[in-house]
Design a protein around this motif. Structure first.
Motif, PDB file in Angstrom:
ATOM      1  N   VAL A  11       0.832  -1.253  -0.039  1.00 15.87           N
ATOM      2  CA  VAL A  11       0.149   0.018  -0.074  1.00 15.87           C
ATOM      3  C   VAL A  11       0.845   1.352  -0.120  1.00 15.87           C
ATOM      4  CG1 VAL A  11      -1.705   1.309   1.359  1.00 15.87           C
ATOM      5  CG2 VAL A  11      -1.884  -1.377   1.052  1.00 15.87           C
ATOM      6  N   VAL A  12       0.465   2.127  -1.147  1.00 12.98           N
ATOM      7  CA  VAL A  12       1.202   3.670  -0.911  1.00 12.98           C
ATOM      8  C   VAL A  12       1.135   4.200   0.266  1.00 12.98           C
ATOM      9  CG1 VAL A  12       1.755   5.523  -2.254  1.00 12.98           C
ATOM     10  CG2 VAL A  12       1.501   3.409  -3.449  1.00 12.98           C
ATOM     11  N   GLY A  13       2.074   4.712   0.875  1.00 15.44           N
ATOM     12  CA  GLY A  13       1.890   5.681   2.004  1.00 15.44           C
ATOM     13  C   GLY A  13       2.831   6.812   1.799  1.00 15.44           C
ATOM     14  N   LYS A  14       2.727   8.015   2.680  1.00 19.47           N
ATOM     15  CA  LYS A  14       3.377   9.114   2.906  1.00 19.47           C
ATOM     16  C   LYS A  14       3.325   9.743   4.112  1.00 19.47           C
ATOM     17  CE  LYS A  14       0.663  13.069   1.516  1.00 19.47           C
ATOM     18  NZ  LYS A  14       0.635  14.154   0.415  1.00 19.47           N
ATOM     19  N   LYS A  15       4.033  10.694   4.487  1.00 19.98           N
ATOM     20  CA  LYS A  15       3.949  11.262   5.782  1.00 19.98           C
ATOM     21  C   LYS A  15       2.925  11.756   6.174  1.00 19.98           C
ATOM     22  CE  LYS A  15       7.395  14.266   7.332  1.00 19.98           C
ATOM     23  NZ  LYS A  15       8.271  15.549   7.400  1.00 19.98           N
ATOM     24  N   PRO A  16       2.172  11.487   7.248  1.00 17.50           N
ATOM     25  CA  PRO A  16       0.923  11.739   7.891  1.00 17.50           C
ATOM     26  C   PRO A  16       0.850  13.551   7.871  1.00 17.50           C
ATOM     27  CG  PRO A  16       1.584  10.303   9.287  1.00 17.50           C
ATOM     28  CD  PRO A  16       2.709  10.529   8.446  1.00 17.50           C
ATOM     29  N   ILE A  17      -0.297  14.026   7.420  1.00 15.37           N
ATOM     30  CA  ILE A  17      -0.592  15.336   7.448  1.00 15.37           C
ATOM     31  C   ILE A  17      -0.342  16.226   8.942  1.00 15.37           C
ATOM     32  CG2 ILE A  17      -3.229  15.499   7.650  1.00 15.37           C
ATOM     33  CD1 ILE A  17      -3.091  17.542   5.360  1.00 15.37           C
ATOM     34  N   HIS A  18      -0.803  15.535  10.060  1.00 11.29           N
ATOM     35  CA  HIS A  18      -0.451  16.186  11.137  1.00 11.29           C
ATOM     36  C   HIS A  18       1.085  16.226  11.540  1.00 11.29           C
ATOM     37  CE1 HIS A  18      -0.851  11.778  12.147  1.00 11.29           C
ATOM     38  NE2 HIS A  18      -0.114  12.080  13.082  1.00 11.29           N
ATOM     39  N   LEU A  19       1.738  15.467  10.852  1.00 11.62           N
ATOM     40  CA  LEU A  19       3.369  15.597  11.054  1.00 11.62           C
ATOM     41  C   LEU A  19       4.134  16.285   9.985  1.00 11.62           C
ATOM     42  CD1 LEU A  19       4.154  11.809  11.932  1.00 11.62           C
ATOM     43  CD2 LEU A  19       3.777  13.784  13.507  1.00 11.62           C
ATOM     44  N   MET A  20       3.153  17.109   9.032  1.00 11.66           N
ATOM     45  CA  MET A  20       3.932  17.918   7.956  1.00 11.66           C
ATOM     46  C   MET A  20       4.086  19.180   8.408  1.00 11.66           C
ATOM     47  SD  MET A  20       2.076  16.736   4.524  1.00 11.66           S
ATOM     48  CE  MET A  20       2.253  15.138   3.868  1.00 11.66           C
ATOM     49  N   LYS A  21       4.870  20.060   8.011  1.00  9.45           N
ATOM     50  CA  LYS A  21       5.170  21.513   8.179  1.00  9.45           C
ATOM     51  C   LYS A  21       4.252  22.212   7.380  1.00  9.45           C
ATOM     52  CE  LYS A  21       9.981  20.859   9.427  1.00  9.45           C
ATOM     53  NZ  LYS A  21      11.351  20.621   8.971  1.00  9.45           N
ATOM     54  N   PRO A  22       3.648  23.175   7.551  1.00  2.00           N
ATOM     55  CA  PRO A  22       2.804  23.906   6.772  1.00  2.00           C
ATOM     56  C   PRO A  22       3.103  23.812   5.249  1.00  2.00           C
ATOM     57  CG  PRO A  22       2.951  25.308   9.073  1.00  2.00           C
ATOM     58  CD  PRO A  22       4.064  24.135   8.826  1.00  2.00           C
ATOM     59  N   GLU A  23       4.402  24.268   4.994  1.00  2.00           N
ATOM     60  CA  GLU A  23       4.789  24.355   3.623  1.00  2.00           C
ATOM     61  C   GLU A  23       5.070  23.001   3.103  1.00  2.00           C
ATOM     62  OE1 GLU A  23       8.530  24.191   6.401  1.00  2.00           O
ATOM     63  OE2 GLU A  23       6.605  25.497   6.311  1.00  2.00           O
TER      64      GLU A  23
END
Length: 115
Positions: free
Chosen positions: A39-51
């Motif tokens: 399954v394709v994943g990426k960094k969760p939005i709550h761990l992302m910096k605003p930019e």
């Protein structure tokens, strides 16, 4: 293209892909011992910096989780260079219609075979 220490698989495109539609999709790899699904994943939005939230994902931002506990287990399942495809079935719609990923290519191949 790469398998990290945690057993996550990083991939690159074969042909043109919109990375925005890949997150959460199932990928089926043609592994040496048989098919391997992930399954394709990426960094969760709550761990992302605003930019980071404002940018479109690149292939380097995505990984495929194949359920491996570490790199060694992942490498026993697939090897760098093994091809993968989206694992999506053909759907039959009413009135004799079908829907599928890459249907234009598949219909084109069918037309050539029929000709």
């Amino acid at each position: 293209t790469y398998i990290d220490e945690a057993g996550l698989v990083y991939v690159g495109p074969i042909g043109g892909w919109d990375t925005q539609v890949l997150v959460g999709q199932r990928i089926r790899f043609a592994g040496r011992q048989g098919d391997v699904v992930g399954v394709v994943g990426k960094k969760p939005i709550h761990l992302m910096k605003p930019e980071e939230r404002e940018k479109a994902s690149q292939f380097s931002d995505l990984w495929v989780d194949i359920g491996a506990a570490d790199r060694a287990e992942a490498e026993s399942m697939i090897k760098i260079g093994d091809a993968g495809v989206l694992d999506q079935p053909l759907l039959e719609f009413p009135n004799g219609r079908v829907v599928s990923r890459s249907i234009d290519d598949r219909i084109g191949a069918w037309v050539v075979l029929e000709a």
